[in-house]
Write an enzyme that holds these catalytic residues in place. Structure first.
Site, PDB file in Angstrom:
ATOM      1  N   PHE A   1      12.872  15.755   8.099  1.00 34.17           N
ATOM      2  CA  PHE A   1      11.535  16.322   7.991  1.00 34.17           C
ATOM      3  C   PHE A   1      10.538  15.293   8.504  1.00 34.17           C
ATOM      4  CE2 PHE A   1       7.612  16.356   5.455  1.00 34.17           C
ATOM      5  CZ  PHE A   1       7.096  17.567   5.873  1.00 34.17           C
ATOM      6  N   ALA A   2       9.727  15.674   9.481  1.00 34.05           N
ATOM      7  CA  ALA A   2       8.883  14.688  10.159  1.00 34.05           C
ATOM      8  C   ALA A   2       7.418  15.099  10.136  1.00 34.05           C
ATOM      9  CB  ALA A   2       9.364  14.512  11.602  1.00 34.05           C
TER      10      ALA A   2
ATOM     11  N   PRO B   1       2.467   7.057  13.278  1.00 35.29           N
ATOM     12  CA  PRO B   1       1.941   5.683  13.179  1.00 35.29           C
ATOM     13  C   PRO B   1       0.494   5.657  12.666  1.00 35.29           C
ATOM     14  CG  PRO B   1       3.170   5.966  15.220  1.00 35.29           C
ATOM     15  CD  PRO B   1       3.100   7.318  14.579  1.00 35.29           C
TER      16      PRO B   1
ATOM     17  N   GLY C   1      19.833 -13.996 -14.790  1.00 30.11           N
ATOM     18  CA  GLY C   1      19.659 -15.338 -14.218  1.00 30.11           C
ATOM     19  C   GLY C   1      20.144 -15.388 -12.778  1.00 30.11           C
ATOM     20  N   GLY C   2      20.793 -16.486 -12.412  1.00 30.02           N
ATOM     21  CA  GLY C   2      21.254 -16.682 -11.022  1.00 30.02           C
ATOM     22  C   GLY C   2      22.199 -15.582 -10.569  1.00 30.02           C
TER      23      GLY C   2
ATOM     24  N   GLU D   1       6.830   9.447  -0.008  1.00 27.40           N
ATOM     25  CA  GLU D   1       6.457  10.738  -0.611  1.00 27.40           C
ATOM     26  C   GLU D   1       5.230  10.609  -1.521  1.00 27.40           C
ATOM     27  OE1 GLU D   1       9.670  13.286  -1.649  1.00 27.40           O
ATOM     28  OE2 GLU D   1      10.979  12.377  -0.145  1.00 27.40           O
TER      29      GLU D   1
HETATM   30  C1  LIG Z   1      12.002   4.337   4.041  1.00 32.35           C
HETATM   31  C2  LIG Z   1      10.941   5.380   4.273  1.00 32.35           C
HETATM   32  C3  LIG Z   1      11.330   6.715   4.412  1.00 32.35           C
HETATM   33  C4  LIG Z   1      10.358   7.687   4.693  1.00 32.35           C
HETATM   34  N1  LIG Z   1      10.764   8.983   4.943  1.00 32.35           N
HETATM   35  C5  LIG Z   1       9.867   9.879   5.465  1.00 32.35           C
HETATM   36  C6  LIG Z   1      10.303  11.165   5.946  1.00 32.35           C
HETATM   37  O1  LIG Z   1      11.487  11.529   5.843  1.00 32.35           O
HETATM   38  N2  LIG Z   1       9.387  11.979   6.537  1.00 32.35           N
HETATM   39  C7  LIG Z   1       8.086  11.628   6.671  1.00 32.35           C
HETATM   40  O2  LIG Z   1       7.314  12.408   7.235  1.00 32.35           O
HETATM   41  N3  LIG Z   1       7.620  10.412   6.207  1.00 32.35           N
HETATM   42  C8  LIG Z   1       8.483   9.545   5.622  1.00 32.35           C
HETATM   43  N4  LIG Z   1       8.055   8.303   5.178  1.00 32.35           N
HETATM   44  C9  LIG Z   1       6.648   7.951   5.318  1.00 32.35           C
HETATM   45  C10 LIG Z   1       5.940   7.717   3.977  1.00 32.35           C
HETATM   46  O3  LIG Z   1       5.724   8.944   3.335  1.00 32.35           O
HETATM   47  C11 LIG Z   1       4.650   6.932   4.280  1.00 32.35           C
HETATM   48  O4  LIG Z   1       5.051   5.601   4.617  1.00 32.35           O
HETATM   49  C12 LIG Z   1       3.719   6.889   3.083  1.00 32.35           C
HETATM   50  O5  LIG Z   1       3.172   8.173   2.853  1.00 32.35           O
HETATM   51  C13 LIG Z   1       2.558   5.885   3.270  1.00 32.35           C
HETATM   52  O6  LIG Z   1       1.963   6.018   4.506  1.00 32.35           O
HETATM   53  P1  LIG Z   1       1.719   4.696   5.430  1.00 32.35           P
HETATM   54  O7  LIG Z   1       3.001   3.967   5.490  1.00 32.35           O
HETATM   55  O8  LIG Z   1       1.117   5.150   6.714  1.00 32.35           O
HETATM   56  O9  LIG Z   1       0.705   3.824   4.625  1.00 32.35           O
HETATM   57  P2  LIG Z   1      -0.908   3.945   4.719  1.00 32.35           P
HETATM   58  O10 LIG Z   1      -1.310   5.369   4.542  1.00 32.35           O
HETATM   59  O11 LIG Z   1      -1.387   3.245   5.931  1.00 32.35           O
HETATM   60  O12 LIG Z   1      -1.346   3.135   3.438  1.00 32.35           O
HETATM   61  C14 LIG Z   1      -1.331   1.698   3.379  1.00 32.35           C
HETATM   62  C15 LIG Z   1      -1.762   1.281   1.987  1.00 32.35           C
HETATM   63  O13 LIG Z   1      -3.116   1.712   1.744  1.00 32.35           O
HETATM   64  C16 LIG Z   1      -3.153   2.529   0.600  1.00 32.35           C
HETATM   65  N5  LIG Z   1      -4.177   3.566   0.795  1.00 32.35           N
HETATM   66  C17 LIG Z   1      -4.299   4.422   1.838  1.00 32.35           C
HETATM   67  N6  LIG Z   1      -5.340   5.213   1.683  1.00 32.35           N
HETATM   68  C18 LIG Z   1      -5.899   4.888   0.481  1.00 32.35           C
HETATM   69  C19 LIG Z   1      -7.002   5.379  -0.277  1.00 32.35           C
HETATM   70  N7  LIG Z   1      -7.750   6.390   0.149  1.00 32.35           N
HETATM   71  N8  LIG Z   1      -7.264   4.797  -1.470  1.00 32.35           N
HETATM   72  C20 LIG Z   1      -6.501   3.775  -1.931  1.00 32.35           C
HETATM   73  N9  LIG Z   1      -5.448   3.272  -1.253  1.00 32.35           N
HETATM   74  C21 LIG Z   1      -5.155   3.827  -0.075  1.00 32.35           C
HETATM   75  C22 LIG Z   1      -1.762   3.119   0.476  1.00 32.35           C
HETATM   76  O14 LIG Z   1      -1.487   3.589  -0.839  1.00 32.35           O
HETATM   77  C23 LIG Z   1      -0.925   1.929   0.870  1.00 32.35           C
HETATM   78  O15 LIG Z   1      -0.825   1.052  -0.215  1.00 32.35           O
HETATM   79  C24 LIG Z   1       8.996   7.321   4.804  1.00 32.35           C
HETATM   80  C25 LIG Z   1       8.620   5.988   4.606  1.00 32.35           C
HETATM   81  C26 LIG Z   1       9.566   5.016   4.351  1.00 32.35           C
HETATM   82  C27 LIG Z   1       9.121   3.590   4.185  1.00 32.35           C
END
Ligand SMILES: Cc1cc2nc3c(=O)[nH]c(=O)nc-3n(C[C@H](O)[C@H](O)[C@H](O)COP(=O)(O)OP(=O)(O)OC[C@H]3O[C@@H](n4cnc5c(N)ncnc54)[C@H](O)[C@@H]3O)c2cc1C
Length: 390
Positions: A126-127, A131, A340-341, A364
């Protein structure tokens, strides 16, 4: 008020527990060995074989409707089963499942995508994340342009679980840039890998990392729209919402198993002539962990219960996800400290859990997004203090 399990819930939970103990846990040392050699812990054929065995035990399609051969279990029972799965770090899940939103498939899509996914013949991913669009998911840019009977997709998705192995992707793309994404501007497409998207693994601190997906003029027939044109954001949020009580259910199993190890270690490891568990410092870590674990359990089961009773589960699920993810991180950290270790070595799975559970606070919906939802509900009066008892 009755906090006990019904006979059927208990029977299903105990059978799941026996399956995990007898069929899954014996694979743990081999899984650790392979992962440390940078191989998948479980191969696709091995997972399918285990899922077939589980089917013989009666576990097939926990959430799948009976029309598709599934069990259509209540959310509370599913939550209990996910806790049992969480007790082992073997990357196992019961078979017969498909992404919740794939059930929106029309008759032709059912044959091509839904049924082969339930049967385990095809793997989906699911995508939605890009970036430039994670928490701020309404900022997606991957564009789908209409061209005759097709749509042409250009853009990038990132951090996609299963993205390296998937045979097809459920991709949320912008179909109408004049409308807002959450107001009809985005659509979900079923996109075969054979249509031309490319995936690239992303190295993470966890096992079995996600992938980035690149769409460069990928041509998708109009008939591959999942649901309705313009419904992509709603479907995307529904997909994400489902995980909000499953993730902390899984976390409960991890925390229980890890805390059990710590209790045993505290009773046997001797320093200064007595077990380390005779020290208040260790006792308090155990007491705090158990208290938080129980608090998380009831938040999680209540969230599942809101689903079963037809209430809006969003507020309860956000609290369960926020607290459950934080709880398991704190518990695993204390369990490492108690060991511990030894806790820091790769002879035990604790360092693996330590890396694995960190993700639960991020994907999520991050901790911060859950807090945003919970506080917004209260500040705008959507939810009352006191919850369903009011
Ligand atoms: C291993 C892994 C698997 C994943 N699998 C999927 C998948 O299958 N499909 C999919 O679509 N996505 C997937 N994701 C994406 C995941 O859902 C996103 O990484 C997540 O929603 C956070 O988005 P971001 O990484 O762009 O962080 P950002 O949105 O850039 O956030 C960066 C930081 O800023 C904080 N932040 C952002 N906005 C605010 C705000 N308004 N107030 C306070 N804090 C804020 C965030 O909480 C975070 O701490 C996956 C991610 C990982 C790491």
């Amino acid at each position: 008020m009755d906090f006990s399990l019904g006979d059927e819930e208990r029977a299903i939970r105990d059978t799941a527990r026996a399956f995990i103990r007898n069929e899954v846990m014996p694979l743990e040392s081999e899984v650790l060995r392979r992962e440390r050699a940078h191989q998948p812990g479980l191969r696709r054929d091995e997972l399918r074989e285990l899922q077939r065995k589980a089917k013989a035990f009666g576990f097939w399609g926990l959430d799948t409707p009976e029309d598709y051969g599934g069990m259509a279990l209540p959310a509370v029972t599913q939550s209990l089963i996910w806790t049992e799965i969480g007790r082992s770090f073997v990357p196992f899940r019961f078979g017969g499942e498909a992404d919740s939103i794939l059930f929106e498939a029309d008759a032709a899509q059912r044959e091509e995508f839904l049924i082969p996914t339930i049967e385990g013949d095809r793997i989906s991913c699911f995508a939605i994340t890009e970036p430039g669009a994670g928490s701020d998911v309404a900022n997606i840019r991957l564009r789908a342009r209409r061209d005759g009977d097709d749509w042409v997709l250009n853009g990038e998705k990132t951090f996609i679980t299963n993205g390296n192995d998937a045979d097809f992707a459920i991709v949320v793309a912008v179909t109408d840039p004049d409308r807002r994404v959450h107001d009809g501007g985005a659509t979900a497409f079923l996109v075969d890998r054979a249509m031309g998207w490319k995936s690239e693994p992303i190295q993470t601190m966890g096992e079995g990392g996600p992938a980035s997906l690149v769409f460069d003029d990928v041509r998708v027939p109009h008939r591959n729209i999942l649901g309705e044109l313009g419904q992509g954001f709603t479907l995307g949020m529904r997909w994400i919402g489902k995980g909000r009580y499953i993730i902390p259910s899984h976390a409960l199993g991890i925390a229980e198993r890890a805390l059990g190890m710590a209790i045993e270690y505290a009773n046997t490891r001797q320093t200064f002539g007595k077990p380390i568990g005779a020290n208040q410092a260790i006792q308090w870590m155990i007491a705090d962990s158990e208290t938080e674990l129980e608090a998380a359990r009831w938040l999680v089961l209540r969230a599942a219960w809101t689903v079963d009773t037809g209430r809006d589960p969003r507020h309860a699920s956000s609290m369960a996800k926020l607290y459950g993810a934080g709880m398991v991180n704190r518990v695993v950290d204390r369990v490492m400290q108690i060991h511990g270790g030894m806790g820091y070595t790769r002879e035990l799975p604790i360092e693996r859990w330590y890396r694995q559970v960190r993700l639960l606070r991020i994907f999520e919906g991050t901790d911060e997004m859950q807090r945003l939802i919970i506080s917004r509900d209260l500040l705008r009066g959507y939810t009352k203090l006191g919850g369903h008892l009011e």
